[in-house]
Design a protein around this motif. Sequence first.
Motif, PDB file in Angstrom:
ATOM      1  N   ILE A 142      21.107  12.122 -27.428  1.00  0.00           N
ATOM      2  CA  ILE A 142      20.761  11.880 -26.201  1.00  0.00           C
ATOM      3  C   ILE A 142      21.145  11.405 -24.992  1.00  0.00           C
ATOM      4  CG2 ILE A 142      18.767   9.954 -25.817  1.00  0.00           C
ATOM      5  CD1 ILE A 142      17.802  12.547 -27.354  1.00  0.00           C
ATOM      6  N   ASN A 143      22.746  10.144 -25.317  1.00  0.00           N
ATOM      7  CA  ASN A 143      23.290   9.866 -24.311  1.00  0.00           C
ATOM      8  C   ASN A 143      23.707  11.412 -23.634  1.00  0.00           C
ATOM      9  OD1 ASN A 143      22.439   7.854 -23.632  1.00  0.00           O
ATOM     10  ND2 ASN A 143      24.151   6.592 -25.883  1.00  0.00           N
ATOM     11  N   THR A 144      24.340  11.887 -24.837  1.00  0.00           N
ATOM     12  CA  THR A 144      25.036  13.146 -24.720  1.00  0.00           C
ATOM     13  C   THR A 144      24.432  14.264 -23.853  1.00  0.00           C
ATOM     14  OG1 THR A 144      26.869  13.243 -26.509  1.00  0.00           O
ATOM     15  CG2 THR A 144      26.212  14.958 -25.502  1.00  0.00           C
ATOM     16  N   ILE A 145      22.749  14.926 -24.708  1.00  0.00           N
ATOM     17  CA  ILE A 145      22.181  15.462 -23.999  1.00  0.00           C
ATOM     18  C   ILE A 145      22.034  14.976 -22.311  1.00  0.00           C
ATOM     19  CG2 ILE A 145      19.997  16.151 -24.003  1.00  0.00           C
ATOM     20  CD1 ILE A 145      19.816  16.305 -26.906  1.00  0.00           C
ATOM     21  N   LYS A 189      28.211  20.940 -32.188  1.00  0.00           N
ATOM     22  CA  LYS A 189      27.400  22.596 -31.928  1.00  0.00           C
ATOM     23  C   LYS A 189      27.220  22.573 -30.366  1.00  0.00           C
ATOM     24  CE  LYS A 189      26.580  21.333 -36.839  1.00  0.00           C
ATOM     25  NZ  LYS A 189      25.894  20.197 -37.761  1.00  0.00           N
ATOM     26  N   LEU A 190      27.028  21.453 -29.691  1.00  0.00           N
ATOM     27  CA  LEU A 190      26.712  21.680 -28.284  1.00  0.00           C
ATOM     28  C   LEU A 190      26.925  22.258 -27.787  1.00  0.00           C
ATOM     29  CD1 LEU A 190      24.781  17.945 -28.329  1.00  0.00           C
ATOM     30  CD2 LEU A 190      23.404  19.969 -28.570  1.00  0.00           C
ATOM     31  N   LYS A 191      28.159  21.912 -27.239  1.00  0.00           N
ATOM     32  CA  LYS A 191      29.200  23.447 -26.723  1.00  0.00           C
ATOM     33  C   LYS A 191      29.069  24.444 -27.133  1.00  0.00           C
ATOM     34  CE  LYS A 191      33.444  19.398 -26.193  1.00  0.00           C
ATOM     35  NZ  LYS A 191      34.478  19.402 -26.589  1.00  0.00           N
ATOM     36  N   LYS A 192      28.706  24.792 -28.314  1.00  0.00           N
ATOM     37  CA  LYS A 192      28.929  26.252 -29.108  1.00  0.00           C
ATOM     38  C   LYS A 192      27.208  26.602 -28.154  1.00  0.00           C
ATOM     39  CE  LYS A 192      29.040  25.748 -33.477  1.00  0.00           C
ATOM     40  NZ  LYS A 192      28.580  26.186 -34.714  1.00  0.00           N
ATOM     41  N   LYS A 194      25.943  25.504 -25.598  1.00  0.00           N
ATOM     42  CA  LYS A 194      25.830  25.934 -23.876  1.00  0.00           C
ATOM     43  C   LYS A 194      27.209  27.147 -23.513  1.00  0.00           C
ATOM     44  CE  LYS A 194      27.615  22.639 -21.006  1.00  0.00           C
ATOM     45  NZ  LYS A 194      28.045  21.412 -20.453  1.00  0.00           N
ATOM     46  N   ALA A 195      28.123  27.074 -24.507  1.00  0.00           N
ATOM     47  CA  ALA A 195      28.601  28.412 -24.506  1.00  0.00           C
ATOM     48  C   ALA A 195      27.323  29.902 -24.588  1.00  0.00           C
ATOM     49  CB  ALA A 195      29.978  28.693 -25.054  1.00  0.00           C
ATOM     50  N   PHE A 196      26.644  29.936 -25.721  1.00  0.00           N
ATOM     51  CA  PHE A 196      25.894  31.145 -25.761  1.00  0.00           C
ATOM     52  C   PHE A 196      25.162  30.898 -24.866  1.00  0.00           C
ATOM     53  CE2 PHE A 196      21.618  32.291 -26.858  1.00  0.00           C
ATOM     54  CZ  PHE A 196      22.044  33.662 -27.801  1.00  0.00           C
ATOM     55  N   TYR A 197      24.628  30.002 -24.401  1.00  0.00           N
ATOM     56  CA  TYR A 197      23.994  30.096 -22.707  1.00  0.00           C
ATOM     57  C   TYR A 197      24.369  30.344 -21.612  1.00  0.00           C
ATOM     58  CZ  TYR A 197      19.566  27.940 -24.970  1.00  0.00           C
ATOM     59  OH  TYR A 197      18.533  26.554 -25.462  1.00  0.00           O
ATOM     60  N   LYS A 198      25.748  29.337 -21.199  1.00  0.00           N
ATOM     61  CA  LYS A 198      26.325  30.681 -20.352  1.00  0.00           C
ATOM     62  C   LYS A 198      26.986  32.511 -20.010  1.00  0.00           C
ATOM     63  CE  LYS A 198      28.007  26.596 -18.873  1.00  0.00           C
ATOM     64  NZ  LYS A 198      29.032  24.799 -18.860  1.00  0.00           N
ATOM     65  N   GLN A 199      26.952  32.486 -21.471  1.00  0.00           N
ATOM     66  CA  GLN A 199      27.548  33.707 -21.802  1.00  0.00           C
ATOM     67  C   GLN A 199      26.079  34.379 -21.433  1.00  0.00           C
ATOM     68  OE1 GLN A 199      30.196  34.641 -25.125  1.00  0.00           O
ATOM     69  NE2 GLN A 199      30.021  36.882 -24.287  1.00  0.00           N
ATOM     70  N   TYR A 200      24.458  34.102 -21.663  1.00  0.00           N
ATOM     71  CA  TYR A 200      23.817  35.210 -22.101  1.00  0.00           C
ATOM     72  C   TYR A 200      22.523  34.996 -21.771  1.00  0.00           C
ATOM     73  CZ  TYR A 200      26.932  36.684 -26.638  1.00  0.00           C
ATOM     74  OH  TYR A 200      27.836  37.161 -27.066  1.00  0.00           O
ATOM     75  N   ILE A 201      21.909  34.096 -21.088  1.00  0.00           N
ATOM     76  CA  ILE A 201      21.024  33.758 -20.723  1.00  0.00           C
ATOM     77  C   ILE A 201      20.731  34.765 -19.887  1.00  0.00           C
ATOM     78  CG2 ILE A 201      21.561  31.943 -18.449  1.00  0.00           C
ATOM     79  CD1 ILE A 201      18.286  31.300 -21.196  1.00  0.00           C
ATOM     80  N   ASN A 202      21.661  35.082 -18.623  1.00  0.00           N
ATOM     81  CA  ASN A 202      21.332  36.235 -17.812  1.00  0.00           C
ATOM     82  C   ASN A 202      21.164  37.265 -18.603  1.00  0.00           C
ATOM     83  OD1 ASN A 202      20.292  33.905 -15.968  1.00  0.00           O
ATOM     84  ND2 ASN A 202      22.583  34.355 -15.175  1.00  0.00           N
ATOM     85  N   ASP A 213      20.665  28.895 -34.356  1.00  0.00           N
ATOM     86  CA  ASP A 213      21.713  28.437 -35.657  1.00  0.00           C
ATOM     87  C   ASP A 213      22.946  28.204 -35.136  1.00  0.00           C
ATOM     88  OD1 ASP A 213      22.243  27.061 -37.428  1.00  0.00           O
ATOM     89  OD2 ASP A 213      21.676  29.116 -39.248  1.00  0.00           O
ATOM     90  N   LEU A 214      22.628  27.158 -35.085  1.00  0.00           N
ATOM     91  CA  LEU A 214      24.605  26.321 -34.653  1.00  0.00           C
ATOM     92  C   LEU A 214      25.067  25.356 -35.890  1.00  0.00           C
ATOM     93  CD1 LEU A 214      23.439  24.352 -31.417  1.00  0.00           C
ATOM     94  CD2 LEU A 214      24.017  26.251 -31.005  1.00  0.00           C
TER      95      LEU A 214
END
Length: 225
Positions: A142-145, A189-192, A194-202, A213-214
Amino acid sequence: MIFLFSFSKKIHKKRSLKKLNIIIHPLSNDRFINEMIIKNILFSRIEKIEKKIGQLCILKMEKKLNNYPFIKKAEVFFSVDGTLNIKIVQKEPILRIKNGNQEYYLTKEAENLELSSFYSSKVILAKGFFSKKEKKYLVDLINTINSDELLNHQIISIKKKIGSNIFILIPKIGNHHIILGDLNNFKSKLKKLKAFYKQYINKIDINQYKSIDLQYNDQVVAKKR
């Protein structure tokens, strides 16, 4: 000098208490306690606060306050002018846990904290039964999030699959769920994620996907509906 000190001490004890200075940390609106609650803890509702200073016991007042479930630490002391100073550090929930009919908060120290009828904290909800070890991992998770702008706005809930150590994150945007797996190496896993969202979200319609799945090393597996 001894006589003057003794005399001034007696005079001080006979002075009436008419002023309270209450400070509650953290200094925010996210509070389970307020000045009225503190006054009710220390003084009965039918009892006037205007007491003689000599009638008040600082140790007893601190003990009463420290026994209140939402107070982490209380400090009580008098100023030279007779002001009663009360410094409160309240417990800070970072997660709300729901396990069947049982519901409670988890603090920054991985301590269980009962719900309050006075205030409801806006924190992430976690569903399932969690061991003490898992609760400590959850605090770190939670602190990381919360410290990450993207994850803080996207992750709204956590659930643990029954009979397993598989943790699933529920996002705010998108009709999918995020399979975190166990809590080992959750930061990578959370870094992966974030990378997925930044690359594909738009670039893709995220609602077409059932899960992200992470659990696999160096890859993210996104399954369509």
